[in-house]
Design a protein around this motif. Structure first.
Motif, short mmCIF file in Angstrom:
data_model
loop_
_atom_site.label_atom_id
_atom_site.label_comp_id
_atom_site.label_asym_id
_atom_site.label_seq_id
_atom_site.Cartn_x
_atom_site.Cartn_y
_atom_site.Cartn_z
N GLY A 7 -2.61 -8.02 -9.25
CA GLY A 7 -1.41 -8.28 -8.47
C GLY A 7 -0.32 -7.24 -8.64
N ARG A 8 0.86 -7.58 -8.10
CA ARG A 8 2.01 -6.68 -8.15
C ARG A 8 3.08 -7.13 -9.12
NH1 ARG A 8 4.37 -5.85 -2.32
NH2 ARG A 8 5.25 -3.95 -3.28
N LEU A 9 3.05 -8.41 -9.51
CA LEU A 9 4.09 -8.95 -10.38
C LEU A 9 3.48 -10.07 -11.22
CD1 LEU A 9 7.06 -7.99 -10.42
CD2 LEU A 9 7.66 -10.04 -9.13
N SER A 10 3.88 -10.16 -12.49
CA SER A 10 3.34 -11.18 -13.39
C SER A 10 3.90 -12.55 -13.05
CB SER A 10 3.68 -10.82 -14.84
OG SER A 10 3.11 -9.59 -15.22
N THR A 15 0.83 -1.21 0.00
CA THR A 15 0.00 0.00 0.00
C THR A 15 0.86 1.25 0.00
OG1 THR A 15 -1.77 -1.17 1.16
CG2 THR A 15 -1.82 1.23 1.24
N ILE A 16 1.98 1.22 0.71
CA ILE A 16 2.88 2.37 0.72
C ILE A 16 3.42 2.64 -0.69
CG2 ILE A 16 5.15 3.18 1.49
CD1 ILE A 16 4.59 1.94 4.18
N VAL A 51 -9.98 -0.10 -4.47
CA VAL A 51 -9.04 -0.20 -5.59
C VAL A 51 -8.17 -1.45 -5.43
CG1 VAL A 51 -7.08 0.90 -6.74
CG2 VAL A 51 -9.02 2.29 -6.01
N GLU A 52 -7.73 -1.72 -4.20
CA GLU A 52 -6.92 -2.91 -3.96
C GLU A 52 -7.74 -4.19 -4.19
OE1 GLU A 52 -3.64 -1.20 -0.76
OE2 GLU A 52 -5.09 -2.72 -0.13
N MET A 53 -9.00 -4.17 -3.83
CA MET A 53 -9.84 -5.34 -4.07
C MET A 53 -10.02 -5.58 -5.56
SD MET A 53 -10.81 -6.73 -1.15
CE MET A 53 -12.32 -7.63 -1.49
N ILE A 54 -10.25 -4.51 -6.32
CA ILE A 54 -10.50 -4.65 -7.76
C ILE A 54 -9.26 -5.16 -8.48
CG2 ILE A 54 -10.98 -3.35 -9.89
CD1 ILE A 54 -12.79 -1.54 -8.13
N TRP A 99 -4.75 -6.26 -5.28
CA TRP A 99 -3.49 -5.70 -4.77
C TRP A 99 -3.32 -6.11 -3.30
CZ3 TRP A 99 0.05 -3.30 -7.74
CH2 TRP A 99 1.11 -2.64 -7.09
N PRO A 100 -2.27 -6.82 -2.96
CA PRO A 100 -2.13 -7.37 -1.60
C PRO A 100 -1.65 -6.32 -0.59
CG PRO A 100 -0.23 -7.99 -2.92
CD PRO A 100 -1.14 -7.23 -3.84
N GLY A 101 -2.49 -5.31 -0.35
CA GLY A 101 -2.11 -4.22 0.54
C GLY A 101 -2.84 -4.28 1.87
N ILE A 102 -2.50 -3.33 2.73
CA ILE A 102 -3.06 -3.33 4.08
C ILE A 102 -4.53 -2.91 4.08
CG2 ILE A 102 -2.41 -0.94 4.61
CD1 ILE A 102 -1.71 -1.93 7.44
#
Length: 344
Positions: free
Chosen positions: A170-173, A102-103, A282-285, A288-291
């Protein structure tokens, strides 16, 4: 000057401690009075009553609210937020895992906010009452009106499916070598280790969620920048500069922009802090594995330790960002620190 700034920062820090303490009490009470037994919800409806009762005792739920708060705040001050009922791990470990994502998202979205808000606002003020100004103002109405999660869905459909040029999950393929975690920020860790393939892939994953998250703030701050610059455009101090024959472009960027950024910086600070609070959808959509997503799942499951920890962390970020903003504004406008030191 140094004494003024030092006194200014000290007062802000002392006020912030009281704010965080008050927040801890508020969120603790709210989390406890919400209907539902967290011990029963964690173990399920078929768990034996004696097992549920044992978990209640471990979580101090059989104590009074003041006693529960005492045990909880004692652990928090020592860095122990308890265990998550969902992940079965220490909440501190979960936060260390999810917070960097998230940061990183907020930093990238914040950079977009600062760059494009000032750029668009300055451009609109420079071309006041022309088609450029009108276009930016019209776009700003649409940008402010569209919620972040709606923009996220639109971007996912446009650039993830109809025109698949950017990754959307996600953050990486898959198949990309994951860099060793140093800071938890994938782009920075990739650069440190010279893994430019992972850096480029992580950077592409950041684009859509960060733009969706920052879009409304960009246009809101652009409007504020434009309005502030137009208000200051014909002040006496600028008339003196024009009298010396200084080119209009130099006046615009060297003498007009700095005092005009004071309200923009204040709103930008709140906007950057709000990125953490508004990131959950936004993270749910974007998966994104954020806090923020971690906290949302905890709220659905009534995981008290996680709920309290996430809100305390986000609240602390709010306070820190606001202190930084106050310091920047104090440097831009000496009247702020002088009025504070005089107790105004």
């Amino acid at each position: 000057m140094k004494l003024e700034i030092g006194s200014f920062i000290l007062k802000r820090l002392l006020l912030s401690i009281f704010v965080i303490f008050g927040l801890s009490i508020l969120i603790f009470i709210i989390a406890r009075v919400v209907p539902g037994d967290p011990a029963r919800m964690s173990l399920g409806s078929r768990a034996p009553e004696e097992v549920v009762q044992r978990l209640r005792q471990e979580m101090y739920l059989d104590k009074t609210l003041p006693e529960q708060y005492f045990y909880w705040i004692r652990g928090v001050l020592s860095g122990d937020f308890g265990r998550s009922l969902i992940t079965k791990r220490a909440v501190t470990e979960d936060i260390k895992e999810y917070l960097p994502a998230t940061i990183e998202l907020a930093i990238f979205a914040g950079m977009l906010m600062v760059i494009f808000a000032v750029l668009l606002g300055t451009l609109a003020a420079q071309h006041k009452d022309t088609w450029v100004d009108s276009l930016i103002r019209i776009l700003s109405y649409f940008g402010v009106a569209i919620p972040s999660f709606v923009a996220a869905i639109i971007f996912m459909l446009l650039f993830g499916y109809y025109w698949p040029i950017l990754p959307v999950l996600g953050r990486l393929s898959p198949g990309i070598s994951h860099p060793t975690s140093i800071t938890g920020l994938l782009t920075l860790d990739s650069l440190i280790q010279g893994n430019f393939v992972a850096f480029w892939d992580a950077f592409k994953h950041l684009i859509l969620p960060s733009v969706a998250l920052s879009l409304g703030h960009i246009f809101q701050e652009a409007r504020i920048t434009r309005s502030s610059m137009v208000d200051n455009m014909y002040k006496d101090f600028l008339s003196a500069e024009r009298g010396y024959g200084i080119p209009e472009r130099v006046i615009m960027f060297k003498y007009l922009l700095k005092p005009s950024l004071i309200p923009t910086v204040s709103i930008l600070g709140l906007g950057i802090a709000n990125l953490f609070a508004n990131a959950f959808l936004v993270e749910m959509i974007f998966n994104w594995p954020g806090i923020s997503r971690y906290g949302l799942n905890a709220m659905i499951s009534k995981d008290l330790n996680v709920i309290s920890a996430v809100i305390i962390v986000i609240g602390t970020i709010f306070v820190v960002v606001n202190i930084i903003v106050d310091i920047i504004v104090a440097f831009l406008d000496p009247r702020v620190r002088l009025s504070t030191n005089r107790g105004v």
